[in-house]
Design an enzyme around this catalytic site. Structure first.
Site, short mmCIF file in Angstrom:
data_model
loop_
_atom_site.label_atom_id
_atom_site.label_comp_id
_atom_site.label_asym_id
_atom_site.label_seq_id
_atom_site.Cartn_x
_atom_site.Cartn_y
_atom_site.Cartn_z
CD GLU A 103 -72.31 16.02 77.25
OE1 GLU A 103 -72.84 16.63 76.30
OE2 GLU A 103 -71.34 16.45 77.89
CG HIS A 158 -68.73 11.53 76.98
ND1 HIS A 158 -67.53 12.15 76.77
CD2 HIS A 158 -69.33 12.24 77.98
CE1 HIS A 158 -67.41 13.20 77.57
NE2 HIS A 158 -68.50 13.26 78.33
CG HIS A 184 -65.34 12.95 82.18
ND1 HIS A 184 -66.02 13.75 83.10
CD2 HIS A 184 -66.03 13.05 81.03
CE1 HIS A 184 -67.08 14.30 82.52
NE2 HIS A 184 -67.12 13.88 81.25
CE1 TYR A 187 -50.73 -1.38 65.69
CE2 TYR A 187 -48.47 -1.38 66.48
CZ TYR A 187 -49.72 -1.95 66.44
OH TYR A 187 -50.00 -3.10 67.13
CG HIS A 220 -66.09 17.37 78.52
ND1 HIS A 220 -67.23 17.93 78.01
CD2 HIS A 220 -66.48 16.23 79.13
CE1 HIS A 220 -68.27 17.18 78.33
NE2 HIS A 220 -67.83 16.14 79.02
CE1 TYR A 274 -54.78 -7.67 65.33
CE2 TYR A 274 -56.57 -6.35 66.18
CZ TYR A 274 -55.45 -7.13 66.40
OH TYR A 274 -55.03 -7.39 67.67
P1 13P Z 1 -74.75 12.64 82.44
O1 13P Z 1 -74.73 12.15 83.87
O2 13P Z 1 -75.88 13.58 82.18
O3 13P Z 1 -74.67 11.49 81.47
O4 13P Z 1 -73.46 13.56 82.23
C1 13P Z 1 -72.20 13.19 82.64
C2 13P Z 1 -71.16 13.83 81.78
O5 13P Z 1 -70.08 13.30 81.72
C3 13P Z 1 -71.44 15.04 81.01
O6 13P Z 1 -70.43 15.30 80.09
#
Ligand code: 13P
Length: 198
Positions: free
Chosen positions: A60, A79, A81, A100, A142, A195
């Site tokens: 990514e 990033h 999941h 809020y 995703h 804050y």
């Molecule tokens: P990478 O292992 O390449 O960082 O990818 C994991 C991932 O979550 C792709 O969206």
């Protein structure tokens, strides 16, 4: 991220701005096995994806590079999941002004970016669109992405976003939330401006 329930296995990736470069977690490497020396370095201006490091950078890298180069206010991008955010993205739903804390992500909602294959320039473009005037977004089928001035702020936002998604899903199981108004969210944003502990 694993310990906090934000991630599992090899899902997700993190980048940090370092001058004109970004440091980014390696691809396809379990977090449990990852060490600092595995982190890859890339030039922010390099559209071809040149890198240095013992392992290839996250698949990514485009998404991270496009955010860090297009949004100078951010110094770190997380990033992941996590379960509740990702469940909402499977429904292609963003998060409305149901609490809020939505204000901490920059506005009246957290958008859900459209779907594109992971690692593509198309996905990066969709994420940048959903991030307009926001510091976080969900990504269809995703996961989520959260940005901050530094890594601790990005991680704080990632953790709060997952909590918010869980609260929203719990609420939807009971009925429909009462949403806060534009003025109420603006007032919460104003409170967040000051804050801080000191
Ligand atoms: P990478 O292992 O390449 O960082 O990818 C994991 C991932 O979550 C792709 O969206």
């Amino acid at each position: 991220m694993n310990a906090g329930g934000l991630n599992q296995g090899m899902s997700g990736n993190i980048s940090v701005r370092c001058g004109t470069r970004m440091l980014i977690t390696p691809t396809a490497t379990p977090y449990d096995e990852m060490t600092a020396v595995d982190v890859a370095s890339m030039t922010l201006g390099d559209t071809a994806g040149g890198w240095t490091g013992p392992k290839r950078p996250s698949s990514e890298w485009r998404m991270h590079r496009d955010i860090l180069s297009g949004r100078p206010e951010f110094g770190a991008v997380v990033h992941a999941h996590p379960i509740s955010c990702t469940a909402l993205t499977m429904m292609r739903r963003g998060i409305p002004a149901c609490h809020y804390m939505v204000a901490t992500f920059g506005g009246e909602d957290v958008r859900c970016a459209g779907y594109a294959t992971f690692g593509t320039a198309e996905l990066s473009a969709k994420v940048l669109l959903a991030l307009q005037d926001r510091s976080a977004c969900l990504i269809a089928n995703h996961g989520m992405i959260a940005c901050g001035r530094d890594l601790s702020q990005a991680m704080w936002r990632a953790t709060e976003l997952e909590a918010l998604a869980r609260q929203y899903i719990t609420c939807l199981a009971v009925g429909r939330p009462t949403l806060l108004s534009t003025v109420e969210i603006a007032e919460a944003q104003h409170q967040f401006d000051t804050y801080r502990p000191v």
